[in-house]
Motif scaffolding. Structure first.
Motif, short mmCIF file in Angstrom:
data_model
loop_
_atom_site.label_atom_id
_atom_site.label_comp_id
_atom_site.label_asym_id
_atom_site.label_seq_id
_atom_site.Cartn_x
_atom_site.Cartn_y
_atom_site.Cartn_z
N ARG A 106 8.94 -25.93 -12.60
CA ARG A 106 9.32 -25.92 -14.02
C ARG A 106 8.25 -26.59 -14.88
NH1 ARG A 106 13.51 -28.18 -17.83
NH2 ARG A 106 14.14 -26.38 -19.07
N THR A 110 6.17 -24.68 -17.77
CA THR A 110 6.14 -25.24 -19.14
C THR A 110 4.70 -25.34 -19.64
OG1 THR A 110 8.17 -26.50 -18.75
CG2 THR A 110 6.74 -27.23 -20.56
N ARG A 113 3.41 -21.63 -20.21
CA ARG A 113 4.08 -20.89 -21.28
C ARG A 113 4.04 -21.60 -22.63
NH1 ARG A 113 9.54 -18.72 -18.03
NH2 ARG A 113 8.41 -17.94 -16.18
N PRO A 117 10.97 -23.45 -20.07
CA PRO A 117 11.88 -22.31 -19.96
C PRO A 117 13.32 -22.78 -20.06
CG PRO A 117 10.89 -22.81 -17.83
CD PRO A 117 10.21 -23.68 -18.83
N TRP A 122 15.92 -20.02 -16.22
CA TRP A 122 14.91 -20.42 -15.26
C TRP A 122 15.49 -20.55 -13.85
CZ3 TRP A 122 10.06 -20.49 -14.20
CH2 TRP A 122 9.53 -21.37 -13.25
N GLU A 125 15.87 -17.20 -12.44
CA GLU A 125 14.56 -16.62 -12.15
C GLU A 125 14.00 -17.17 -10.83
OE1 GLU A 125 10.23 -16.20 -14.48
OE2 GLU A 125 11.96 -17.11 -15.50
#
Length: 254
Positions: A106, A110, A113, A117, A122, A125
């Motif tokens: 994660r 982050t 992106r 998310p 997330w 996903e």
């Protein structure tokens, strides 16, 4: 279309109190949607290319250029290269004690992106990507690569690849140490990413066995720090039958 362009790349390393040139003028272009296989014997410079592109401090660029979509990669820090869209799956992934896989993924997403998310999306996903790679859900709470088997480490690398969606993926001997089942699962993960048509892939390997699962568009033979020959998939078949001896002799005589 994302394009990685490498021009006249020379790289040295410090070894035994001496400076040794490993790459001696590499030219290569990898476009979005293409898969390039880099093959060659031990010591030919394949992994040096991978780590130099990623920005490993052990390697010194002495000449040449590397651009991604026209941007100077060599002027970027390691994290800037990752955010720009370069991804490296390492031959020997390192352990990160105290950092769980879920937090690592994660945090990485982050950074790539530009925003965290949404948690519910997330989690779904990640769970779906883990299922595709036959990874147990409890894996998410383990520390990164700590106590992982060779197959688990490689599947974790491909899990990152699927979730981070880079522009160019550099896969350094992803087949190393994998049994037949793990090789198939990892290769299927790479192919899922390739099939999006959004990633250029640089696949570095000694052997042709992974190319039975991942079909390259281009094959390049590395010898003595240079690309000695380039061709299509048929070149991999030639290497399977004849090996690298002719290239090693040619490199030595050069």
């Amino acid at each position: 279309m994302a394009t990685l362009e490498i021009r006249d790349l020379h790289v040295t390393v410090e070894a035994d109190n001496a400076t040794k040139e490993i790459l001696k003028g590499v030219d290569l272009t990898v476009k979005q949607g293409e898969t390039h296989a880099i093959m060659g014997p031990n010591g030919s410079g394949k992994s040096t290319l991978a780590y130099s592109l990623a920005g490993h401090p052990k390697y010194t660029i002495t000449q040449g250029t590397v651009t991604l979509d026209g941007e100077d990669v060599l002027e970027m820090s390691v994290d800037e290269r990752a955010r720009a869209g370069l991804f490296l799956a390492m031959q020997y992934p390192v352990e990160v004690p105290g950092v769980s896989v879920s937090n690592f993924l994660r945090t990485s997403a982050t950074a790539i992106r530009g925003e965290a998310p949404k948690l519910r999306t997330w989690v779904k996903e990640v769970r779906e990507a883990m299922e595709r790679l036959n990874i147990d859900p409890s894996f998410a709470e383990r520390n990164v690569n700590e106590g992982f088997s060779g197959g688990e480490k490689k599947r974790h690398e491909i899990l990152q690849l699927e979730l981070l969606k880079p522009k160019v993926a550099i896969l350094d001997e992803t087949d190393s140490g994998l049994d037949v089942d793990a090789l198939r699962i990892v290769s299927e993960g790479v192919n899922r990413v390739r099939e999006t048509g959004e990633v250029g892939t640089l696949l570095i390997t000694h052997y042709t066995r992974i190319l039975r699962y991942i079909k390259p568009d281009h094959v390049h033979v590395f010898a003595a720090g240079r690309i000695a020959e380039s061709g299509g998939p048929e070149l991999a078949d030639k290497l399977e039958n004849e090996g690298y001896e002719a290239y090693v002799k040619g490199g030595a005589s050069a």
